[in-house]
Design an enzyme around this catalytic site. Structure first.
Site, short mmCIF file in Angstrom:
data_model
loop_
_atom_site.label_atom_id
_atom_site.label_comp_id
_atom_site.label_asym_id
_atom_site.label_seq_id
_atom_site.Cartn_x
_atom_site.Cartn_y
_atom_site.Cartn_z
CG ASN B 44 -1.76 1.05 1.14
OD1 ASN B 44 -1.74 2.17 1.43
ND2 ASN B 44 -2.99 0.79 1.30
CB SER B 144 9.12 -17.74 12.99
OG SER B 144 8.46 -18.90 13.22
CE1 TYR B 158 1.36 -15.93 10.53
CE2 TYR B 158 1.23 -16.88 12.55
CZ TYR B 158 1.68 -15.94 11.80
OH TYR B 158 2.28 -14.86 12.31
CE LYS B 162 4.99 -16.05 9.99
NZ LYS B 162 5.61 -14.96 9.58
CB VAL B 191 2.75 -8.73 18.40
CG1 VAL B 191 3.05 -7.20 18.41
CG2 VAL B 191 3.85 -9.48 18.80
CB THR B 193 -0.17 -6.32 14.62
OG1 THR B 193 -0.61 -7.91 14.54
CG2 THR B 193 1.19 -6.30 15.35
#
Lengths: 73, 256
Positions: B44, B144, B158, B162, B191, B193
């Site tokens: 983006n 990871s 996912y 990782k 985390v 995010t």
């Protein structure tokens, strides 16, 4: 898609016994209606019916009929 | 070398993917504060530009590109053309799909592997060519996840991607140690995010999320900056004897 086919698809999505899936079935009575079942249903409605549910719409799902109502092609 | 210089990134040129938000944006900000020249990548343009404006110092470069097959090689070529041979690469770009295993399609696994693993592979393969990095001064990092170490219900694809990243990095560390090229991995816990918002969808209520995920971090949920600090260490000369490591930065998630 007929009602029966839609009920088959819901049972398959939830990995539930087909006999337990009736329009009047309360979702909270199904062991399979856990977080994984909810996410699977969201994915199924998105993939097969192009329906993206909001958080409020998901919370309002009460019976199997409510899912059927979203399965409009 | 003074203690401060040990952790300095002054003059180091670092390529950072996924830099338009989350951990990638934090890594870029902190690396620039430590003196690095950052080459940031994201899809983006507007958000990548926001990250660019937040960087300290001069000479930073933003390269907008979607990391599809072939674009990783091009990204390195563009970065080296503009900045010269690189000193570091941090692969923060990553995607996930929260779905039960039974509902995850093989196409979704492949899409996740493409970004989380194959892009890292492609970029690294181009980067290790001698003309693209400074001799004996390259540190490569993969982000990871604790999902790779302990599993993650609803995130199998996912976690698998990782886990593969860890195996790849360990092998690269062994293969290139003779050339003094270092490869390390960081496994963050959950985390705060934009990706965490997606994970939260797995839980019907905030309380359920807290008891299932948040409370399993004795130090609480982390911030992107917590991970970025560890990245700076592994990019810096302070970690010159560290390669093939898997560093958990997880608020104690692993000591349950």
């Amino acid at each position: 898609m007929t009602i029966e086919e839609k009920l088959d698809l819901i049972a398959e999505t939830l990995d539930a016994e087909r006999s337990n899936i009736k329009p009047e079935t309360k979702l909270c009575t199904l062991d399979e209606w856990d977080s994984m079942g909810v996410i699977s249903t969201i994915a199924m409605l998105d993939r097969k019916f192009k329906k993206v549910l909001s958080a409020e719409q998901i919370e309002k799902l009460d019976t199997v009929q409510d899912i059927l109502d979203k399965m409009e092609e | 070398m003074t203690k401060n210089a040990l952790f300095s990134l002054k003059g180091k040129k670092i390529l950072i993917t996924g830099a338009s938000s989350g951990i990638g944006a934090s890594v870029a900000k902190l690396a620039s504060e430590q003196g690095a020249v950052c080459i940031i990548n994201g899809r983006n343009e507007e958000r990548l530009d926001q990250t660019l404006k937040c960087l300290t110092g001069e000479g930073h470069i933003a390269i907008v590109s979607d990391l599809k097959e072939g674009n990783g090689t091009e990204l390195v070529k563009k970065a080296v053309k503009q900045a010269g041979p690189l000193n570091g690469f941090v692969h923060c770009a990553g995607i996930e799909k929260t779905l039960p295993f039974r509902a995850t399609q093989i196409s979704e696994l492949r899409a996740i592997m493409a970004i989380n693993l194959e892009t890292f592979w492609e970029i690294t393969q181009e980067l290790i060519r001698s003309k693209n990095h400074e001799k004996e001064k390259l540190s490569v990092l993969g982000i990871s996840s604790v999902a790779a170490l302990y599993g993650a219900p609803g995130n199998t694809a996912y976690a698998a991607s990782k886990g593969a990243l860890i195996s790849l990095i360990k092998s690269l560390a062994a293969e290139y140690a003779g050339k003094q090229l270092r490869f390390n991995c960081i496994c963050p816990g959950y985390v705060d995010t934009p990706m965490l918002d997606v994970v939260k969808r797995l839980y019907k209520t905030e309380e359920e999320f807290i008891s299932s995920i948040a409370s399993k971090h004795p130090l609480g949920l982390g911030n992107p900056e917590d991970v970025a600090s560890a990245v700076i260490y592994l990019l810096s000369d302070a970690s010159r004897w560290v390669t093939g490591s898997v560093m958990t930065v997880d608020g104690g998630y692993g000591v349950r």
